[in-house]
Each structure stands twice: as structure tokens, then as C-alpha cells.
Design an enzyme around this catalytic site. Sequence first.
Site, PDB file in Angstrom:
ATOM      1  CG  ASP A   1     -20.423 -28.431  15.063  1.00 15.26           C
ATOM      2  OD1 ASP A   1     -19.932 -28.497  16.231  1.00 15.26           O
ATOM      3  OD2 ASP A   1     -21.531 -27.992  14.717  1.00 15.26           O
TER       4      ASP A   1
ATOM      5  CE1 TYR B   1     -13.458 -22.650  28.810  1.00 17.82           C
ATOM      6  CE2 TYR B   1     -12.958 -22.265  31.099  1.00 17.82           C
ATOM      7  CZ  TYR B   1     -12.421 -22.617  29.459  1.00 17.82           C
ATOM      8  OH  TYR B   1     -11.194 -22.786  29.197  1.00 17.82           O
TER       9      TYR B   1
ATOM     10  CB  THR C   1      -8.117 -15.512  22.526  1.00 23.78           C
ATOM     11  OG1 THR C   1      -9.038 -15.602  23.566  1.00 23.78           O
ATOM     12  CG2 THR C   1      -6.989 -16.740  22.830  1.00 23.78           C
TER      13      THR C   1
END
Length: 287
Positions: free
Chosen positions: A91, A182, A219
Site C-alpha cells: 500500500d 490528482y 480503464t
Amino acid sequence: MKVFTKLLIVSVAVAFVAFIWSVPSFDPESLKGARVLVTGASTGIGEQMAYHLAGFGAQVVITARREKVLQQVVEKCQGLGAQKALYVAADMADPLDPERVVKFAVDQLGGLDYLVLNHIGPSPFAMWDGDMEHMRWLMQVNFLSYVQMAKTALPSLEQSKGSIVVVSSLLGKMCSPFVAPYSSTKFSLSGFFGTLQHELAMQRRNVSITICYLGLIDTDSAMEKVKGFTNIQAWPASEAALHIITSGSSKQAESYYPWFWYYSSLIKDWFPYFRDLGIRSFYNYEP
């Protein structure tokens, strides 16, 4: 006006020729036996990169959070011809995991030729709501972990005259709505790894860096997020994955997929008013 139009055409033509000449050729044989670590490889672009690399006969270590899915990807890589295929669950929000993953890959493969940094953390496709905790978390996953992994891998990559391949986005070159956290991480990648390219060259260290700027890729996660918000065309994940691999193996400093986005990046600051109007026209929003 005619003079301006002619200048614009000439500028684009010169840029096109320079772009074509600057792209080195790709040698598939160079990846046979190559030792590669790919992050974010349980799904999407990372998964497709693992399959392409396996087909080229590379030795691959993949990582992501979901162990069961990683096992399935490794099994498929073995069937596609990978000389070696291993996984390590991790992670990247955990500050200890980036270094652990690189050390695992180096130990298991006996070194490293390519570090492919591809993982991203989930972020809402929405107007920024002021959530600072999410910003901090996403910077760790999408940016700081990249830096941590590059730092840890550099000694091994220098020994092998290897490469760092950074999977970025056009949203790290041009600002768009709905992606403030982002986009911030992707701009950070451009700044850090662009600077590191210069510093490694100035120090004559034998490590190349390729930064890949991708458009919208089809995706499942991306398509679900942008549904109803934009009419921008999405491009195949498998083709994007192959583009990243060929760009990294041929040691390009920058690459764009689809290729024509290079020109958008080139001229994005020429007419900022019309650029911004154009960008907003691709998105749907009702206050």
C-alpha cells in the site's frame, strides 16, 4: 492574418519533424531478460504493461494492494513467456512500503533494469471541496511514494545503466476542472522528475528517466469516474501500456499518448484565453 497563418503552419511542421526525429527506435530484444518492477499492476495500464513485458521475455515483479488479483496477473505473465514473474502486495499510502517493494524486487531479481512507476490512488472526479486530508494522502500515494521508490532504486539502476519510467498525465501539463488533487500530484511528478533528469545528466550518472504523458485511457475506473462529465475520447489501455514500455526502453525523455497531444502541450500557452474556453467546453457542469 495570412502571415500569421503561414507562421503557425511552419511552426507546427517544424515541431512535427523535430518530434519524429527525436523518437529513438524500439528494440524488443532489449527487454528479453530485463529486470522490471511495475507498480499499480493489478489492473488497468499496469496490468497490461505486465503482460506486454512478459511477452517480451522480461523478468517482472508487480505490485499493488490486492494480493489475490496480483496472483492472477502473475500466473498469466508466466503463461505469456515471462522469464520470471513475482508479486509483492503493498500500500503506497504506507511510507514504509515503497522502499520495501524496491528492495524485494532487487533481492529477487538480483538487480533492476527498469523501475516503472504507474500506481495512483483513487480521487473523486468533482469540484474541489477543500478536503485537505485527501490532498495529503494523495500526495503520498501519487507523488511522495514515487520519489521514495526512485531514491531506493537509484543505486541498482546506476549499476545496470537502467531507467526510471514515470507514468504521468496530460493533467500534469494542462489544468482542467474536476481534478485538482490528482492534477496537483501529476504536476509535482513533472517538476521533480524533470529536474532529476537534468541532475543525473549533469552528474554523468547512467540512469535515464522517461516521463509519459497520457490522455484519457479506457480503464474501468477512469470510465466510471468521467461518465456524464466529459465527451473526451478515451484510448485503449493495452496500447497505452505498450507505448510506455517502448518509450522507456528507447530512453525517451518525454513521450505522449496519443502522440498528437504533444502539439497541445507545445502550443498550450500561445492563446490562453481560447485554450481555457476550449478545455471547459469538453466538460459538463450545472451549478
